[in-house]
Design an enzyme around this catalytic site. Structure first.
Site, PDB file in Angstrom:
ATOM      1  N   PHE A  32       0.870  -1.177   0.000  1.00  0.00           N
ATOM      2  CA  PHE A  32       0.000   0.000   0.000  1.00  0.00           C
ATOM      3  C   PHE A  32       0.910   1.231   0.000  1.00  0.00           C
ATOM      4  O   PHE A  32       0.879   2.071   0.885  1.00  0.00           O
ATOM      5  CB  PHE A  32      -0.971  -0.001   1.180  1.00  0.00           C
ATOM      6  N   HIS A  37       7.468   5.216   1.527  1.00  0.00           N
ATOM      7  CA  HIS A  37       8.149   4.029   0.995  1.00  0.00           C
ATOM      8  C   HIS A  37       9.043   4.417  -0.193  1.00  0.00           C
ATOM      9  O   HIS A  37      10.156   3.919  -0.334  1.00  0.00           O
ATOM     10  CB  HIS A  37       7.129   3.011   0.485  1.00  0.00           C
TER      11      HIS A  37
HETATM   12  P1  AMP Z   1       5.505  -0.454   6.224  1.00  0.00           P
HETATM   13  O1  AMP Z   1       5.033  -0.828   4.856  1.00  0.00           O
HETATM   14  O2  AMP Z   1       4.562   0.400   6.973  1.00  0.00           O
HETATM   15  O3  AMP Z   1       6.000  -1.657   7.006  1.00  0.00           O
HETATM   16  O4  AMP Z   1       6.783   0.446   6.021  1.00  0.00           O
HETATM   17  C1  AMP Z   1       7.873  -0.003   5.250  1.00  0.00           C
HETATM   18  C2  AMP Z   1       9.035   0.935   5.459  1.00  0.00           C
HETATM   19  O5  AMP Z   1       8.661   2.255   5.055  1.00  0.00           O
HETATM   20  C3  AMP Z   1       9.464   1.032   6.935  1.00  0.00           C
HETATM   21  O6  AMP Z   1      10.888   1.094   6.995  1.00  0.00           O
HETATM   22  C4  AMP Z   1       8.836   2.326   7.366  1.00  0.00           C
HETATM   23  O7  AMP Z   1       9.531   2.946   8.440  1.00  0.00           O
HETATM   24  C5  AMP Z   1       8.956   3.159   6.101  1.00  0.00           C
HETATM   25  N1  AMP Z   1       7.994   4.264   6.137  1.00  0.00           N
HETATM   26  C6  AMP Z   1       6.655   4.191   6.368  1.00  0.00           C
HETATM   27  N2  AMP Z   1       6.101   5.425   6.377  1.00  0.00           N
HETATM   28  C7  AMP Z   1       7.105   6.294   6.160  1.00  0.00           C
HETATM   29  C8  AMP Z   1       7.191   7.717   6.057  1.00  0.00           C
HETATM   30  N3  AMP Z   1       6.122   8.488   6.190  1.00  0.00           N
HETATM   31  N4  AMP Z   1       8.412   8.275   5.829  1.00  0.00           N
HETATM   32  C9  AMP Z   1       9.509   7.500   5.686  1.00  0.00           C
HETATM   33  N5  AMP Z   1       9.504   6.154   5.773  1.00  0.00           N
HETATM   34  C10 AMP Z   1       8.327   5.559   5.997  1.00  0.00           C
END
Ligand code: AMP
Length: 283
Positions: A32, A37
């Protein structure tokens, strides 16, 4: 961009890339995709020859009453966004492919996990270190990119990499925010219109606290943030904590790297955010 569904196949590609002396950057996600990301992908494509992104909603890191079944998914859109961002390999394994039916070994994250999300979500970081160990062994990256939005995750992953001698550099990337300050998150789609209006108050509370911290006690700062968020949002505060970073130990002296972190539960979305600041000396 190559879409890879099997871990054997992914490992084969990685072996071949390493044989060709290509550096592999890895961006693990749960899909998503949003600009947060994609900023990790951006850093990876700048620093590495090849970027592998994984999309895997990891059941091990969700508690029994959490949102695993409701976690937002849109693989078609993710494929398009990943392709445009410059991902070379999009690795989308199934649960059965990644994990044996009965795991013969389980992992427990013992440090940096008894506070913040680790305290609120028992077992969450056990699931995170387990899936990353599996993914690191399949993808074999030299660099892995993580968002500072999940600052505790960065701290725990660094601990994992150090403890297990993974030959991987962990790179932390700044939080990407909406114009009004709300940290981008896959879960933001579950905010009601009213909650979406209130959600920027989380980053506002963090910024005011960061400005005031050197002149106030930790307790007073947390009290002020609590009052502010209770007044300005309908969400239920899960935690507000101020700790040393990355150790995530209580602050004895207001010096060095300090994290101010919070989690707020709205009706259908639990939002987290944090700010890390460097304080020069006790005042
Ligand atoms: P997730 O899909 O939520 O597990 O996130 C995957 C990666 O994206 C993780 O390393 C998160 O810390 C990073 N991430 C999610 N949201 C943000 C954001 N707003 N800014 C920077 N990195 C993000």
């Amino acid at each position: 961009m190559k879409i890879v569904l099997s871990s054997k196949e992914m490992q084969g590609f990685s072996k071949e890339l390493i044989r060709q002396n290509q550096t592999i950057g890895f961006v693990p996600t749960m899909g998503f995709l949003h600009e947060g990301h994609l900023s990790l992908v951006d850093q990876s494509t700048k620093a590495c020859d090849v970027t592998v992104m994984s999309i895997f909603v990891n059941p091990l890191q969700f508690g029994p009453n959490e949102d695993f079944d409701r976690y937002p998914r849109n693989i078609e859109q993710d494929i398009e966004l990943a392709r445009r961002a410059g991902v070379d390999f999009l690795f989308c394994p199934t649960v059965d492919d990644l994990y044996s039916k009965e795991l013969p070994v389980t992992m427990t994250a013992t440090k940096r996990t008894n506070v913040l999300c680790g305290a609120s979500r028992p077992g969450h970081f056990d699931g995170v270190v387990s899936v990353l160990t599996v993914l690191f062994n399949i993808v074999q990256p030299q660099k892995a990119f993580f968002g500072r939005k999940d600052a505790q995750q960065v701290a725990v992953v660094q601990g994992l990499v150090d403890a297990y001698h993974f030959p991987i550099e962990v790179i932390a990337v700044d939080t990407v925010r909406e114009e009004d300050g709300l940290a981008k998150s896959s879960r933001n789609v579950y905010l009601t219109d009213e909650e979406r209006q209130q959600a920027p108050m989380l980053s506002r509370a963090l910024n005011s606290a960061a400005e005031a911290l050197s002149g106030k006690s930790i307790e007073q700062t947390i009290d002020d943030m609590t009052s502010f968020l209770k007044e300005t949002t309908s969400g239920k505060i899960d935690y507000i904590q101020i700790l040393h970073y990355p150790e995530l130990e209580p602050v004895v002296e207001k010096k060095g790297e300090i994290i101010i972190a919070l989690a707020v539960q709205f009706a259908h979305a639990r939002l987290i955010d944090n700010i890390v600041l460097t304080l020069k000396e006790e005042k």
